[in-house]
Scaffold this motif. Structure first.
Motif, short mmCIF file in Angstrom:
data_model
loop_
_atom_site.label_atom_id
_atom_site.label_comp_id
_atom_site.label_asym_id
_atom_site.label_seq_id
_atom_site.Cartn_x
_atom_site.Cartn_y
_atom_site.Cartn_z
N PHE A 251 35.76 23.58 47.00
CA PHE A 251 37.16 23.22 46.72
C PHE A 251 37.80 22.58 47.96
CE2 PHE A 251 41.70 24.15 46.65
CZ PHE A 251 42.06 23.63 45.42
N LEU A 252 37.43 23.09 49.13
CA LEU A 252 38.00 22.57 50.38
C LEU A 252 37.38 21.23 50.77
CD1 LEU A 252 37.92 25.90 52.46
CD2 LEU A 252 39.98 24.70 51.71
N GLY A 253 36.27 20.89 50.15
CA GLY A 253 35.55 19.67 50.53
C GLY A 253 34.78 19.84 51.84
N LEU A 254 34.42 21.09 52.16
CA LEU A 254 33.63 21.36 53.37
C LEU A 254 32.20 21.69 52.95
CD1 LEU A 254 36.15 23.57 55.38
CD2 LEU A 254 35.73 21.11 55.63
N THR A 255 31.27 21.49 53.90
CA THR A 255 29.86 21.69 53.58
C THR A 255 29.33 22.94 54.28
OG1 THR A 255 29.64 19.31 53.54
CG2 THR A 255 27.58 20.57 53.61
N ILE A 256 28.79 23.85 53.50
CA ILE A 256 28.20 25.04 54.12
C ILE A 256 26.90 24.61 54.81
CG2 ILE A 256 27.06 27.24 53.57
CD1 ILE A 256 29.42 27.82 51.78
N PRO A 257 26.77 24.96 56.09
CA PRO A 257 25.65 24.43 56.87
C PRO A 257 24.32 25.11 56.54
CG PRO A 257 26.93 25.92 58.23
CD PRO A 257 27.62 25.86 56.90
N ASP A 258 23.83 24.90 55.36
CA ASP A 258 22.58 25.52 54.95
C ASP A 258 21.86 24.60 53.95
OD1 ASP A 258 20.51 26.98 53.91
OD2 ASP A 258 21.70 28.76 53.42
N PRO A 259 20.83 23.89 54.40
CA PRO A 259 20.15 22.95 53.51
C PRO A 259 19.43 23.65 52.35
CG PRO A 259 19.02 23.11 55.65
CD PRO A 259 20.27 23.92 55.76
N ASP A 260 19.19 24.96 52.49
CA ASP A 260 18.47 25.68 51.42
C ASP A 260 19.41 26.28 50.37
OD1 ASP A 260 16.07 25.21 52.72
OD2 ASP A 260 16.33 26.97 54.00
N LEU A 261 20.71 26.07 50.56
CA LEU A 261 21.65 26.69 49.63
C LEU A 261 21.57 26.01 48.26
CD1 LEU A 261 24.11 28.76 49.77
CD2 LEU A 261 25.54 26.72 50.00
N LYS A 262 21.23 26.76 47.24
CA LYS A 262 21.24 26.15 45.90
C LYS A 262 21.37 27.20 44.80
CE LYS A 262 16.44 25.17 44.51
NZ LYS A 262 15.82 26.23 45.29
N TRP A 263 22.00 26.79 43.72
CA TRP A 263 22.27 27.70 42.60
C TRP A 263 20.95 28.12 41.96
CZ3 TRP A 263 25.77 30.84 40.88
CH2 TRP A 263 25.72 31.31 39.57
N ASN A 264 20.83 29.38 41.69
CA ASN A 264 19.63 29.91 41.04
C ASN A 264 20.05 30.45 39.67
OD1 ASN A 264 17.63 31.69 40.12
ND2 ASN A 264 16.88 32.07 42.21
N GLU A 265 19.68 29.69 38.65
CA GLU A 265 20.11 30.01 37.28
C GLU A 265 19.62 31.40 36.87
OE1 GLU A 265 22.16 27.87 35.76
OE2 GLU A 265 22.33 29.23 34.04
N ASP A 266 18.38 31.73 37.26
CA ASP A 266 17.80 33.00 36.81
C ASP A 266 18.60 34.19 37.32
OD1 ASP A 266 15.89 31.64 35.51
OD2 ASP A 266 14.40 31.76 37.15
N LYS A 267 18.92 34.15 38.62
CA LYS A 267 19.64 35.32 39.16
C LYS A 267 21.15 35.15 39.07
CE LYS A 267 19.92 34.46 44.18
NZ LYS A 267 19.41 34.71 45.49
N GLN A 268 21.60 33.99 38.57
CA GLN A 268 23.04 33.71 38.47
C GLN A 268 23.73 33.92 39.82
OE1 GLN A 268 25.14 32.74 35.53
NE2 GLN A 268 23.08 31.90 35.28
N GLY A 269 23.10 33.38 40.85
CA GLY A 269 23.65 33.47 42.21
C GLY A 269 23.03 32.36 43.04
N PHE A 270 23.49 32.24 44.29
CA PHE A 270 22.96 31.19 45.16
C PHE A 270 21.79 31.71 45.99
CE2 PHE A 270 27.18 29.62 44.25
CZ PHE A 270 26.98 28.25 44.13
N ASP A 271 20.75 30.89 46.09
CA ASP A 271 19.71 31.16 47.09
C ASP A 271 20.24 30.59 48.41
OD1 ASP A 271 17.95 32.29 45.30
OD2 ASP A 271 17.01 30.37 44.80
#
Ligand code: BYC
Length: 325
Positions: A251-271
């Protein structure tokens, strides 16, 4: 005696099995344990350790933000930062009082902090280099604190649980004031947005470390969750925090400094990517960027306050003598 060597959720107590079972039954029944209730020594020590460290964190946590009170960019920002830092001082005092109900004195706890035996949150050993850090601390550090502390409102030990209710209300104001600072910067000039991003880049990993080591390395979690001091493990809370924070950064238009951050549909959370646990342990063991300055500042405050303690004692003594006449 409040000492890291002695205190641990070891459950190794002199109490017999029948006593321990009856105590555990009260916990399982969600009864609150109060100061005069019988309790296993391991339970008492675990609480003294955790509440004492929590209190120290609140007090040491005033330092990185206090650093910016004189440089806040407007009267409004100064007033709200001042109020926030004062709130942290208040939190420390409620928590020292809660720990005192377990038979440890404020002097003992302070001595443990100043000699480096008692820990305080690793996050406060990082410097606040820009005004954006004040926003980031409110948004992320207080945000992480709320995630960790809301479940503590249901802690089995009554005085700690009750202190946490008020603390959490105030923390939520802190989180909002921080988020608003970051939002203004993120929506401001390119330089202001860059300042907010740079601050997020520096604080992201240390904030994830606030939740403590991974469950596989957390020596206290199992026993503390059985005693319902902790309601969630360190990894569970870290995951909840990441899941709540990623959309806020978007929402802020900022980037979380983690290239591995991605939505995981199975666990319904972010890796998310690996955390530098070597850095965490270095900071916890006193080798962080600001450890020395933080403890020196607390030592100075304790020394400078000696005359107040002496005057208060002399006054109490005089009143006692007058009452006895
Ligand atoms: N930093 O077995 P574990 C605030 C230690 S104040 C340093 O998982 P536990 C705020 C841990 O103590 C935020 N040390 O422990 C204030 C243990 O060592 P000992 C403070 C850490 O207790 C002002 C060892 O590592 N919040 O928000 O089951 C302005 C192994 O860990 C840290 C609280 O204190 C760390 N990050 O779980 C703004 C909340 N993490 O003691 C904001 C209450 C772990 O055995 N505390 N260690 O020698 C807790 O919830 C728990 O104590 C923790 C750790 C989750 C922190």
């Amino acid at each position: 005696m409040y000492s890291q060597g002695l205190i641990g959720a070891d459950g190794r107590t002199a109490e017999d099995q029948d006593f321990l079972n009856r105590f555990q039954a009260r916990i399982d029944d969600e009864q609150k344990i109060e100061p005069n209730d019988p309790m296993p020594e391991g339970y008492r020590r675990t609480l003294v350790r955790q509440i004492g460290q929590h209190a120290h964190s609140e007090i040491v946590g005033m330092l990185p933000e206090g650093n910016w009170i004189t440089r806040a960019p407007s009267l409004r920002r100064k007033a709200s930062l001042l109020a926030k830092v004062q709130d942290e001082g208040g939190h420390g005092l409620y928590l020292y009082s809660a720990a005192e109900t377990l038979g440890v004195s404020r002097e003992q706890m302070t001595e443990e902090l100043l000699t480096g035996k008692a820990k305080y949150s690793s996050i406060f050993n990082y410097p606040t280099l820009s005004w954006a850090d004040i926003g980031t601390i409110g948004w992320l550090v207080d945000g992480a604190a709320i995630m960790n502390q809301i479940p503590l409102c249901r802690c089995s030990y009554g005085p700690y649980a009750r202190a946490m209710i008020r603390i959490c209300k105030e923390e939520s104001f802190h989180q909002r004031q921080g988020y608003e600072i970051v939002m203004k910067l993120a929506q401001g000039s390119p330089e202001q947005k860059a300042m907010a991003q740079e601050s997020l880049d520096r604080f992201w990993q240390p904030v994830l470390m606030m939740f403590g080591p991974p469950d596989s390395e957390s020596q206290n979690t199992d026993q503390s969750t059985r005693w319902k001091i902790k309601r969630f493990t360190n990894d569970e809370l870290r995951q909840k925090f990441v899941d709540a924070t990623v959309p806020q950064a978007e929402f802020l238009g900022l980037t979380i400094p983690d290239p591995d951050l991605k939505w995981n549909e199975d666990k319904q959370g972010f890796d998310f990517g690996p955390i530098d646990w070597d850095e965490f342990w270095r900071v916890v063991k006193g080798k962080g960027p600001m450890n020395r300055q933080r403890v020196e500042a607390r030592q100075k405050a304790w020394d400078d306050g000696a005359w107040v303690r002496e005057a208060a004692l002399a006054h109490a003594e005089k009143r006692r003598a007058m009452a006895a006449e």
